[in-house]
Design a protein around this motif. Structure first.
Motif, PDB file in Angstrom:
ATOM      1  N   ASP A  26      -0.640  -8.966  -7.438  1.00 53.51           N
ATOM      2  CA  ASP A  26      -0.162  -9.528  -6.174  1.00 53.51           C
ATOM      3  C   ASP A  26      -0.047  -8.471  -5.080  1.00 53.51           C
ATOM      4  N   GLY A  27       0.181  -7.200  -5.507  1.00 52.80           N
ATOM      5  CA  GLY A  27       0.306  -6.129  -4.529  1.00 52.80           C
ATOM      6  C   GLY A  27      -0.954  -5.891  -3.728  1.00 52.80           C
ATOM      7  N   ALA A  28      -2.091  -6.361  -4.224  1.00 56.58           N
ATOM      8  CA  ALA A  28      -3.363  -6.195  -3.537  1.00 56.58           C
ATOM      9  C   ALA A  28      -3.702  -7.383  -2.643  1.00 56.58           C
ATOM     10  N   THR A  29      -2.800  -8.368  -2.578  1.00 56.48           N
ATOM     11  CA  THR A  29      -3.068  -9.587  -1.809  1.00 56.48           C
ATOM     12  C   THR A  29      -2.234  -9.627  -0.532  1.00 56.48           C
ATOM     13  N   ASP A  30      -2.496 -10.650   0.256  1.00 59.02           N
ATOM     14  CA  ASP A  30      -1.746 -10.831   1.506  1.00 59.02           C
ATOM     15  C   ASP A  30      -0.256 -11.054   1.267  1.00 59.02           C
ATOM     16  N   LYS A  31       0.093 -11.393   0.057  1.00 56.16           N
ATOM     17  CA  LYS A  31       1.497 -11.630  -0.274  1.00 56.16           C
ATOM     18  C   LYS A  31       2.336 -10.377  -0.040  1.00 56.16           C
ATOM     19  N   PHE A  32       1.708  -9.204  -0.202  1.00 54.86           N
ATOM     20  CA  PHE A  32       2.400  -7.942   0.007  1.00 54.86           C
ATOM     21  C   PHE A  32       1.858  -7.184   1.215  1.00 54.86           C
ATOM     22  N   ALA A  33       1.158  -7.886   2.088  1.00 55.55           N
ATOM     23  CA  ALA A  33       0.541  -7.228   3.239  1.00 55.55           C
ATOM     24  C   ALA A  33       1.556  -6.647   4.211  1.00 55.55           C
ATOM     25  N   ASP A  34       2.803  -7.145   4.148  1.00 50.93           N
ATOM     26  CA  ASP A  34       3.829  -6.625   5.053  1.00 50.93           C
ATOM     27  C   ASP A  34       4.415  -5.306   4.571  1.00 50.93           C
ATOM     28  N   ILE A  35       4.124  -4.923   3.321  1.00 51.63           N
ATOM     29  CA  ILE A  35       4.626  -3.625   2.859  1.00 51.63           C
ATOM     30  C   ILE A  35       3.506  -2.692   2.394  1.00 51.63           C
ATOM     31  N   ASN A  36       2.405  -3.223   1.879  1.00 51.05           N
ATOM     32  CA  ASN A  36       1.219  -2.409   1.579  1.00 51.05           C
ATOM     33  C   ASN A  36       0.235  -2.591   2.727  1.00 51.05           C
ATOM     34  N   LYS A  37       0.244  -1.650   3.659  1.00 51.92           N
ATOM     35  CA  LYS A  37      -0.476  -1.824   4.926  1.00 51.92           C
ATOM     36  C   LYS A  37      -1.713  -0.938   4.977  1.00 51.92           C
ATOM     37  N   VAL A  38      -2.823  -1.523   5.462  1.00 50.03           N
ATOM     38  CA  VAL A  38      -4.097  -0.814   5.509  1.00 50.03           C
ATOM     39  C   VAL A  38      -4.617  -0.752   6.942  1.00 50.03           C
ATOM     40  N   VAL A  39      -5.078   0.435   7.329  1.00 49.18           N
ATOM     41  CA  VAL A  39      -5.751   0.618   8.619  1.00 49.18           C
ATOM     42  C   VAL A  39      -7.072   1.329   8.352  1.00 49.18           C
ATOM     43  N   TYR A  40      -8.198   0.706   8.755  1.00 48.19           N
ATOM     44  CA  TYR A  40      -9.531   1.310   8.609  1.00 48.19           C
ATOM     45  C   TYR A  40     -10.034   1.766   9.970  1.00 48.19           C
ATOM     46  N   PHE A  43      -3.041  12.994  11.842  1.00 49.42           N
ATOM     47  CA  PHE A  43      -4.292  12.225  11.816  1.00 49.42           C
ATOM     48  C   PHE A  43      -4.050  10.808  12.359  1.00 49.42           C
ATOM     49  N   PRO A  44      -3.734  10.699  13.639  1.00 47.42           N
ATOM     50  CA  PRO A  44      -3.350   9.394  14.201  1.00 47.42           C
ATOM     51  C   PRO A  44      -4.453   8.344  14.167  1.00 47.42           C
ATOM     52  N   GLU A  45      -5.699   8.775  14.049  1.00 46.22           N
ATOM     53  CA  GLU A  45      -6.816   7.823  14.085  1.00 46.22           C
ATOM     54  C   GLU A  45      -7.518   7.672  12.738  1.00 46.22           C
ATOM     55  N   ALA A  46      -6.958   8.232  11.703  1.00 43.20           N
ATOM     56  CA  ALA A  46      -7.606   8.176  10.391  1.00 43.20           C
ATOM     57  C   ALA A  46      -7.320   6.853   9.689  1.00 43.20           C
ATOM     58  N   SER A  47      -8.116   6.547   8.684  1.00 46.98           N
ATOM     59  CA  SER A  47      -7.864   5.379   7.834  1.00 46.98           C
ATOM     60  C   SER A  47      -6.685   5.699   6.909  1.00 46.98           C
ATOM     61  N   VAL A  48      -5.758   4.759   6.809  1.00 45.09           N
ATOM     62  CA  VAL A  48      -4.553   4.994   6.010  1.00 45.09           C
ATOM     63  C   VAL A  48      -4.205   3.749   5.203  1.00 45.09           C
ATOM     64  N   LEU A  49      -3.951   3.953   3.935  1.00 41.81           N
ATOM     65  CA  LEU A  49      -3.352   2.928   3.096  1.00 41.81           C
ATOM     66  C   LEU A  49      -1.915   3.356   2.845  1.00 41.81           C
ATOM     67  N   LYS A  50      -0.999   2.684   3.510  1.00 39.84           N
ATOM     68  CA  LYS A  50       0.423   3.006   3.391  1.00 39.84           C
ATOM     69  C   LYS A  50       1.037   2.080   2.344  1.00 39.84           C
ATOM     70  N   LEU A  51       1.419   2.654   1.225  1.00 39.95           N
ATOM     71  CA  LEU A  51       1.969   1.860   0.134  1.00 39.95           C
ATOM     72  C   LEU A  51       3.486   1.711   0.303  1.00 39.95           C
ATOM     73  N   GLY A  52       3.929   0.484   0.433  1.00 37.64           N
ATOM     74  CA  GLY A  52       5.360   0.214   0.457  1.00 37.64           C
ATOM     75  C   GLY A  52       5.882  -0.013  -0.946  1.00 37.64           C
TER      76      GLY A  52
END
Length: 608
Positions: free
Chosen positions: A214-228, A273-282
């Motif tokens: 579930d952590g890889a789904t939209d269900k946790f999108a508010d805490i596991n956030k991805v920016v490409y 790295f303000p413009e880098a891709s980041v996967l922020k794990l909550g």
């Protein structure tokens, strides 16, 4: 929406209140302490200080089983004490939401080791949420209660010193009154005898898998956030040898980089790295494998930025994903934006001397009763088996009395081990020293062990009427609860006598003559004895200073006896050689006055 600037700990308290928590139990431990001190101010919440973290965790578990939302709070090493109930609470699960606030301490600002709570969480199969700022601290606390109830599990909310004690803007929301869950007797779930526990372990394993999925789904999108992004940076790329391992050399290349990070390190990544891709794990355990695999496939170089242990890195590497982690970044201490600039961008920064500030070593406060006790022990050349508290500072010069410090309550047990290993005569040159709060935390059990096993030795309880090191919190012997209400105060003398100890003496810590005579008498015994060296902490609001001490230069012989305890309020004048007392720091404890052999120090009482 109303906004307010809050410490991370304040924001967690706010989030717990908004989430409808009803019961909170904690033992004060920096950097987690302020959460409980703030939570108790809210209506509709019962918050208490427990004698130790194990008790706090059990109180919260009981409340959860009864059907209400509950939490407990502690610092990282406190989780060791609470790990016994934690491991089994994971099997039982949570009826009402159950959250453990655990504050780690990278950089060792106030702890005896750098412990990574995520390791214990993985071992106990408990999910962990980790916020990156005060607003997330509030939001993640609420999310933790929701996850706890939905997945039938305790949840750890992990913070660090930097999050707990940093301020940020927090959005304030109303409290949600969560309806109590109906209690239904369920021994198969709540009674962990082996036959039941075997079945529950399988449930826990399935729960881990479900959370990871579930952590890889939209269900946790508010805490596991991805920016490409497609942003590239000129970075130092590790050069690998023929065996595929890092050679220790680096080369500069322009690459599309990506970062997997969490907690406060996320802030450092975004700064550099303000413009880098980041996967922020909550949610940092269990990890969302599919989300991480997808993210890694879209970048050329993947960095994993995590303080302390390579928890995320090890699992990611086990999935066959190439990444840069502890082969470049340190396993100890706090990270910083400058460290990332140096390690990744190759910027030549001198991080060895970050600020040109005066050295300010920790020291016992002016008027501290522990200094008086230690001055007598030093005079008698007695070694001290030490414990966790302000009094650990007795290790430093010029006192240099404390020889060992292990953990809460360890001073007494270690003295016991010394006596059993080296004999009765050997420990007549030793004492165990322990604070009143620490004694009630886990020292009681250690003293009980000495009684039971017919030990010889002297235990000195340094009773300053508070939990001093963490900011003057009450405990079971102070007669005050967390909310300030008066309660029964545990009598330390009766408690020790109730164990069967025949020799229990109470002495004013500043009565040096009596204290010296008492210590001499007790360490000479072939029996167990307890000395309660008693005087309130000089920083307590209720403490009234006796006055101020002054040096009579006509009587002063410049012998330096008054300087031997290392009180910061007194020093030697470099030009004249006389001792000088800073009246802005002195509170008239009289220690220096008693040590002066020439009556050159005068105490002027308040009002004179």
């Amino acid at each position: 929406m109303e906004k307010k600037i809050m410490l991370g700990n304040e924001a967690i308290a706010r989030g717990a209140w908004e989430a409808g928590v009803k019961v909170s139990s904690a033992y004060p431990g920096t950097p987690s302490t302020e959460m409980s001190e703030n939570l108790v101010k809210y209506e509709g919440v019962y918050a208490e200080w427990a004698p130790n973290e194990k008790v706090a965790a059990e109180v919260a578990m009981g409340a959860s089983i009864s059907g209400v939302r509950a939490m407990c709070a502690m610092k990282c090493v406190g989780l060791n004490v609470a790990s016994d109930p934690l491991y089994t609470a994971s099997y039982i699960g949570a009826k009402g939401g159950l959250v453990y606030l655990v504050a780690d301490d990278p950089g060792l600002y106030s702890s005896q080791n750098e412990q990574d709570t995520r390791r214990i969480a993985i071992s106990s199969h408990v999910p962990v949420l980790e916020p990156s700022d005060s607003e997330e601290a509030r939001v993640f606390t609420k999310k933790a209660f929701d996850i706890s109830e939905e997945y039938d599990t305790p949840v750890i909310l992990r913070t660090t010193t930097r999050i707990a004690h940093s301020q940020g803007v927090v959005n304030l929301e109303d409290r949600v009154e969560v309806e109590d869950k109906e209690y239904v007797r369920d021994p198969a779930k709540n009674v962990m005898v082996p036959a039941n526990a075997m079945k529950r372990h399988k449930v826990v394993i399935d729960r881990d898998a479900k959370l990871a999925e579930d952590g890889a789904t939209d269900k946790f999108a508010d805490i596991n956030k991805v920016v490409y992004t497609d942003k590239t940076y000129d970075i130092l790329v590790p050069v690998k040898g023929a065996d595929g391992k890092a050679s220790g050399e680096f080369k500069k290349e322009n690459k599309k980089v990506g970062f997997i990070t969490s907690g406060i390190p996320y802030q450092y990544v975004k700064e550099v790295f303000p413009e880098a891709s980041v996967l922020k794990l909550g949610m940092v355990t269990p990890l969302p494998k599919k989300l991480i695999e997808e993210f890694a496939s879209k970048v050329e170089v993947l960095y994993i930025i995590e303080e302390l242990e390579p928890v995320i890195e090890e699992l990611v590497r086990s999935w066959g994903i190439d990444c840069v982690g502890k082969d470049v970044f340190p396993l100890d201490g706090e990270y910083s934006a400058n460290m990332l600039r140096e390690k990744i961008l190759g910027q030549d920064l001198d991080l060895s001397d970050p600020a040109n500030v005066p050295v300010r070593p920790p020291i016992l406060c002016p008027g501290c009763p522990h200094r008086a006790t230690y001055s007598v022990l030093k005079k008698l050349k007695i070694h001290a088996s030490g414990d966790i508290g302000c009094y650990t500072l007795g290790v430093a010069a010029p006192l240099s009395v404390v020889d060992t410090t292990l953990c809460m309550g360890g001073s007494i047990s270690m003295l016991h081990g010394m006596e059993k290993g080296k004999g009765k005569d050997w420990v007549k040159n030793w004492v165990a020293v322990i604070g009143d709060s620490t004694f009630l935390h886990t020292g009681v059990n250690s003293l009980m062990n000495m009684v039971y096993n017919q030990a010889t030795g002297t235990v000195i309880i340094l009773d300053n009427s508070t939990t001093g090191m963490t900011g003057h919190q009450n405990h079971p012997a102070t007669g005050k609860m967390l909310n300030g209400e008066t309660t029964y105060a545990i009598d330390l003398v009766k408690l020790c006598e109730g164990m069967g100890i025949k020799h229990v003496k109470v002495v004013d810590a500043f009565d040096l003559e009596k204290l010296e005579a008492t210590i001499k008498e007790e360490v000479a015994r072939d029996e167990l004895s307890v000395i309660i060296s008693q005087s309130p902490c000089a920083l307590l609001k209720t403490y009234v200073p006796k006055g101020k001490c002054f040096v009579d230069t006509e009587k002063c012989k410049k012998c330096g006896k008054c300087l031997t305890p290392g009180c910061p309020a007194i020093k030697k004048d470099k030009e004249t050689g006389f001792s000088v007392i800073d009246e802005t720091m002195c509170n008239g404890c009289g220690l220096c006055q008693q040590l002066c052999p020439f009556d050159a120090i005068e105490l002027r009482k308040r009002g004179e």
